[in-house]
Write an enzyme that holds these catalytic residues in place. Structure first.
Site, PDB file in Angstrom:
ATOM      1  N   ARG A 188      -0.481  15.411  12.440  1.00  0.00           N
ATOM      2  CA  ARG A 188       0.529  14.844  11.536  1.00  0.00           C
ATOM      3  C   ARG A 188       1.027  15.973  10.642  1.00  0.00           C
ATOM      4  O   ARG A 188       0.446  16.297   9.642  1.00  0.00           O
ATOM      5  CB  ARG A 188      -0.067  13.676  10.749  1.00  0.00           C
ATOM      6  CG  ARG A 188      -0.179  12.459  11.660  1.00  0.00           C
ATOM      7  CD  ARG A 188      -0.816  11.272  11.022  1.00  0.00           C
ATOM      8  NE  ARG A 188      -0.001  10.673   9.971  1.00  0.00           N
ATOM      9  CZ  ARG A 188      -0.382   9.553   9.344  1.00  0.00           C
ATOM     10  NH1 ARG A 188      -1.537   9.007   9.650  1.00  0.00           N
ATOM     11  NH2 ARG A 188       0.364   9.041   8.404  1.00  0.00           N
ATOM     12  N   ASP A 217       3.955   0.545  12.197  1.00  0.00           N
ATOM     13  CA  ASP A 217       2.685   0.041  11.651  1.00  0.00           C
ATOM     14  C   ASP A 217       2.410  -1.399  12.035  1.00  0.00           C
ATOM     15  O   ASP A 217       1.350  -1.930  11.701  1.00  0.00           O
ATOM     16  CB  ASP A 217       2.675   0.168  10.120  1.00  0.00           C
ATOM     17  CG  ASP A 217       2.639   1.608   9.693  1.00  0.00           C
ATOM     18  OD1 ASP A 217       2.886   1.884   8.517  1.00  0.00           O
ATOM     19  OD2 ASP A 217       2.381   2.481  10.552  1.00  0.00           O
ATOM     20  N   CYS A 223      -6.147  12.909  11.401  1.00  0.00           N
ATOM     21  CA  CYS A 223      -5.874  11.456  11.291  1.00  0.00           C
ATOM     22  C   CYS A 223      -6.435  10.812  12.547  1.00  0.00           C
ATOM     23  O   CYS A 223      -6.814  11.465  13.489  1.00  0.00           O
ATOM     24  CB  CYS A 223      -4.390  11.205  11.180  1.00  0.00           C
ATOM     25  SG  CYS A 223      -3.568  11.600  12.697  1.00  0.00           S
ATOM     26  N   ARG A 272      -8.950  -0.186   3.812  1.00  0.00           N
ATOM     27  CA  ARG A 272      -8.000   0.731   3.180  1.00  0.00           C
ATOM     28  C   ARG A 272      -6.688   0.031   2.855  1.00  0.00           C
ATOM     29  O   ARG A 272      -5.973   0.429   1.948  1.00  0.00           O
ATOM     30  CB  ARG A 272      -7.680   1.896   4.114  1.00  0.00           C
ATOM     31  CG  ARG A 272      -8.770   2.882   4.251  1.00  0.00           C
ATOM     32  CD  ARG A 272      -8.203   4.229   4.621  1.00  0.00           C
ATOM     33  NE  ARG A 272      -9.189   5.248   4.387  1.00  0.00           N
ATOM     34  CZ  ARG A 272     -10.011   5.678   5.344  1.00  0.00           C
ATOM     35  NH1 ARG A 272      -9.918   5.184   6.552  1.00  0.00           N
ATOM     36  NH2 ARG A 272     -10.906   6.588   5.080  1.00  0.00           N
ATOM     37  N   LYS A 287       0.837  -1.207   0.000  1.00  0.00           N
ATOM     38  CA  LYS A 287       0.000   0.000   0.000  1.00  0.00           C
ATOM     39  C   LYS A 287       0.866   1.249   0.000  1.00  0.00           C
ATOM     40  O   LYS A 287       0.663   2.161  -0.803  1.00  0.00           O
ATOM     41  CB  LYS A 287      -0.900   0.011   1.231  1.00  0.00           C
ATOM     42  CG  LYS A 287      -1.595   1.357   1.478  1.00  0.00           C
ATOM     43  CD  LYS A 287      -2.468   1.384   2.702  1.00  0.00           C
ATOM     44  CE  LYS A 287      -1.772   1.796   3.945  1.00  0.00           C
ATOM     45  NZ  LYS A 287      -1.591   3.236   4.149  1.00  0.00           N
ATOM     46  N   ASN A 288       1.852   1.315   0.876  1.00  0.00           N
ATOM     47  CA  ASN A 288       2.596   2.571   1.053  1.00  0.00           C
ATOM     48  C   ASN A 288       3.585   2.829  -0.066  1.00  0.00           C
ATOM     49  O   ASN A 288       4.114   3.937  -0.171  1.00  0.00           O
ATOM     50  CB  ASN A 288       3.272   2.602   2.428  1.00  0.00           C
ATOM     51  CG  ASN A 288       2.213   2.721   3.531  1.00  0.00           C
ATOM     52  OD1 ASN A 288       1.054   3.032   3.235  1.00  0.00           O
ATOM     53  ND2 ASN A 288       2.603   2.440   4.748  1.00  0.00           N
TER      54      ASN A 288
HETATM   55  C1  EPZ Z   1       4.011   6.938   6.600  1.00  0.00           C
HETATM   56  O1  EPZ Z   1       3.311   8.030   7.178  1.00  0.00           O
HETATM   57  C2  EPZ Z   1       3.012   5.802   6.501  1.00  0.00           C
HETATM   58  N1  EPZ Z   1       1.908   6.187   5.622  1.00  0.00           N
HETATM   59  C3  EPZ Z   1       2.479   5.446   7.891  1.00  0.00           C
HETATM   60  O2  EPZ Z   1       1.707   4.262   7.723  1.00  0.00           O
HETATM   61  C4  EPZ Z   1       3.644   5.101   8.823  1.00  0.00           C
HETATM   62  O3  EPZ Z   1       3.152   4.939  10.139  1.00  0.00           O
HETATM   63  C5  EPZ Z   1       4.703   6.215   8.796  1.00  0.00           C
HETATM   64  O4  EPZ Z   1       5.096   6.508   7.449  1.00  0.00           O
HETATM   65  C6  EPZ Z   1       5.961   5.808   9.577  1.00  0.00           C
HETATM   66  O5  EPZ Z   1       6.520   4.667   8.987  1.00  0.00           O
HETATM   67  C7  EPZ Z   1       2.114   6.092   4.288  1.00  0.00           C
HETATM   68  O6  EPZ Z   1       3.184   5.720   3.829  1.00  0.00           O
HETATM   69  C8  EPZ Z   1       0.949   6.467   3.421  1.00  0.00           C
HETATM   70  P1  EPZ Z   1       6.353  10.111   8.680  1.00  0.00           P
HETATM   71  P2  EPZ Z   1       4.009   9.501   7.187  1.00  0.00           P
HETATM   72  O7  EPZ Z   1       6.385  11.369   7.900  1.00  0.00           O
HETATM   73  O8  EPZ Z   1       4.838   9.650   5.963  1.00  0.00           O
HETATM   74  C9  EPZ Z   1       6.934  13.413  12.029  1.00  0.00           C
HETATM   75  C10 EPZ Z   1      -0.178   2.927   7.612  1.00  0.00           C
HETATM   76  O9  EPZ Z   1      -0.688   2.301   8.545  1.00  0.00           O
HETATM   77  N2  EPZ Z   1       6.861  14.374  10.918  1.00  0.00           N
HETATM   78  O10 EPZ Z   1       7.442   9.097   8.453  1.00  0.00           O
HETATM   79  O11 EPZ Z   1       2.938  10.490   7.453  1.00  0.00           O
HETATM   80  C11 EPZ Z   1       5.597  12.737  12.288  1.00  0.00           C
HETATM   81  O12 EPZ Z   1       4.802  13.532  13.157  1.00  0.00           O
HETATM   82  C12 EPZ Z   1       0.283   4.329   7.857  1.00  0.00           C
HETATM   83  O13 EPZ Z   1       0.056   2.458   6.486  1.00  0.00           O
HETATM   84  C13 EPZ Z   1       7.142  15.711  11.175  1.00  0.00           C
HETATM   85  O14 EPZ Z   1       7.434  16.100  12.306  1.00  0.00           O
HETATM   86  O15 EPZ Z   1       4.959   9.372   8.462  1.00  0.00           O
HETATM   87  C14 EPZ Z   1       6.016  11.431  12.925  1.00  0.00           C
HETATM   88  O16 EPZ Z   1       6.248  11.638  14.309  1.00  0.00           O
HETATM   89  C15 EPZ Z   1      -0.154   4.836   9.209  1.00  0.00           C
HETATM   90  N3  EPZ Z   1       7.090  16.605  10.142  1.00  0.00           N
HETATM   91  C16 EPZ Z   1       7.342  11.102  12.251  1.00  0.00           C
HETATM   92  O17 EPZ Z   1       7.799  12.329  11.659  1.00  0.00           O
HETATM   93  C17 EPZ Z   1       6.771  16.220   8.861  1.00  0.00           C
HETATM   94  O18 EPZ Z   1       6.752  17.083   7.952  1.00  0.00           O
HETATM   95  C18 EPZ Z   1       7.247  10.063  11.148  1.00  0.00           C
HETATM   96  O19 EPZ Z   1       6.259  10.482  10.230  1.00  0.00           O
HETATM   97  C19 EPZ Z   1       6.493  14.855   8.633  1.00  0.00           C
HETATM   98  C20 EPZ Z   1       6.547  13.944   9.668  1.00  0.00           C
END
Ligand code: EPZ
Length: 430
Positions: free
Chosen positions: A123, A306, A117, A398, A22-23
């Site tokens: 997020r 995840d 979310c 999803r 998916k991702n």
């Molecule tokens: C991706 O989300 C995945 N979603 C999430 O999976 C997964 O939990 C996450 O990566 C971590 O592996 C998809 O790929 C569609 P991040 P993403 O940016 O990209 C902080 C699922 O179940 N952050 O790696 O949104 C954030 O708050 C979903 O498939 C900032 O501070 O995650 C978090 O603490 C749920 N500023 C950390 O980084 C930013 O601009 C990691 O978030 C972006 C993120």
């Protein structure tokens, strides 16, 4: 609205085929906006996040041909709109990849930010927007819409303040046709980052180092079409591995890349579960009640966040007391309330949960709070004695293709039941 009805206490035995990731696919479909020819993509999972992303591209004017349930041909040469409204983006968090893809395509994007979310608190997108600005884009947010534009994007060295999957992907999408060299340091290393890089390179991009902390992208003027197959879904595979362990089962999880599952395998082995790796499969055999263990979620190659809710179910019935530390998201233990209804003994304090293993969980009416919490509820229902009913299965649809069919084929007693229509709430994917 549907619900799942599960009669638990049955061992999962047999085999399950894993679908495309998916991702990876929610990043690769927007990436076709960068191609000046047709892209044929195989091994696409039939899940609602993908359907929503396809709907968005179609609304933007792309020509999309469904070759079969898991194969698409996408031609974005007919895309004539570079604005995407909240009506479309509110359903799918990954819609923000359209900003990077449109910037990469035409140096302009006008995309509504996705909704809130279901977990993790706010997020943010600060790292995404910072990356675009460092590539020379003017970025502003007006009434929830990200406006980004540039004369011509120019490569830059970007040191990520936070390891972010989404921001790493979005910057890659914007940088592949930028002028000169872009270096992303402190980059995310997940398998889906590597899959996107391989897809972009198959279109003629020059992306090196994906899967390491440093990704180097030399901009190219033109990207052609390509044929590509999505990697297997690491988290879907891990979910079925834990389901096998939690039901004392014997399951061969097929069509996987075992290396992507190493951290999950290591934790299951620590819990006393046997995991036998094949070339493209893992066999999970659980002959006794799992041992306790401690778990800390980390960016790849650490234990994936995840998979945290799913592992919590296994540890909730383990011998002894376990500790889970969630280091990626602020607040990802909302599902514990549901496990407590089933007899679990779990204390949560911020980003740490202490799980005192109980002999068994008892079936109860529960609900899915988000995608991976929903998967955890299914595992809990399968492992519990008695009947469980799981509401809000729209979240589970999803990210899990044919989950009822796949589990039933392994001996699970699970049914999808229609319930009278309730007002559909706006949900945003993880
Ligand atoms: C991706 O989300 C995945 N979603 C999430 O999976 C997964 O939990 C996450 O990566 C971590 O592996 C998809 O790929 C569609 P991040 P993403 O940016 O990209 C902080 C699922 O179940 N952050 O790696 O949104 C954030 O708050 C979903 O498939 C900032 O501070 O995650 C978090 O603490 C749920 N500023 C950390 O980084 C930013 O601009 C990691 O978030 C972006 C993120």
């Amino acid at each position: 609205m549907d619900k799942f009805v599960i009669h638990g206490g049955k061992r999962l035995c047999g085999e399950v085929n894993i679908s495309g990731a998916k991702n990876a696919v929610v990043a690769i479909i927007p990436a076709t906006l960068l191609a000046e020819d047709v892209c044929r993509i195989e091994n696409i999972p039939n899940i609602s996040d993908v359907s929503m992303m396809i709907k968005i591209l179609h609304e933007m004017g792309a020509k999309i041909k469904m070759i079969n349930e898991n194969t698409l041909e996408i031609d974005t040469r007919t895309v004539n709109s570079y604005s995407v409204s909240y009506d479309l983006t509110k359903h799918l968090r990954a819609s923000y990849y359209l900003i990077g893809a449109l910037l990469g395509r035409c140096n302009f994007a006008n995309v509504a930010m996705p909704g809130g979310c279901n977990f993790g608190g706010v997020r943010p997108m600060d790292q995404h927007l910072r990356g675009f600005e460092m590539l020379g884009a003017n970025v502003s947010i007006d009434k929830g819409v990200v406006n980004a534009s540039a004369e011509k994007l120019t490569g830059s060295s970007i040191y990520m303040d936070v390891v972010s999957v989404g921001a790493t992907i979005n910057i890659m999408l914007a940088a592949v046709k930028a002028r000169g060299l872009t270096v992303i340091e402190n980059a995310a290393k997940e398998p889906h980052i590597v899959d996107l890089a391989n897809f972009l390179n198959s279109m003629g991009a020059d992306v090196r180092g994906a899967g390491t902390d440093v990704i180097k992208i030399r901009g190219v003027p033109y990207l052609h079409g390509c044929d590509y197959s999505i990697i297997p879904d690491q988290i879907e595979a891990g979910t079925y591995m834990v389901a096998a362990a939690a039901t004392g089962g014997d399951v061969v999880v097929k069509n996987v890349i075992p290396k992507h599952l190493e951290s999950i395998t290591a934790k299951l082995v620590e819990c006393g579960v046997d995991v036998i790796e094949g070339d493209d499969s893992v066999r999970v055999v659980a002959s006794c009640r799992p041992n306790r263990c401690n778990l800390k979620t980390m960016p790849h190659p650490g234990f994936p966040t995840d998979m945290q809710p799913q592992m919590a179910v296994l540890l909730a019935i383990a011998k002894g007391t376990s500790i889970i530390s969630e280091s990626v998201w602020e607040n990802r233990f909302k599902y514990v309330d549901q496990l407590t209804r089933m007899g679990a003994s779990i204390q949560v304090d911020g980003k740490v949960a202490v799980l005192e293993g109980v002999e068994e969980l008892k079936g109860a009416p529960i609900k899915a709070d988000d995608l991976r919490a929903g998967a955890a509820m299914i595992i809990a229902g399968l492992a519990a004695t008695g009947m469980s009913e799981i509401e809000n299965v729209i979240y589970i649809d999803r990210g899990y293709e044919n989950i009822v069919e796949k589990l039933s084929a392994m001996g699970a007693d699970i049914k999808r039941v229609k319930i009278d229509d309730e007002p559909t709430r706006i949900q945003t994917a993880g």
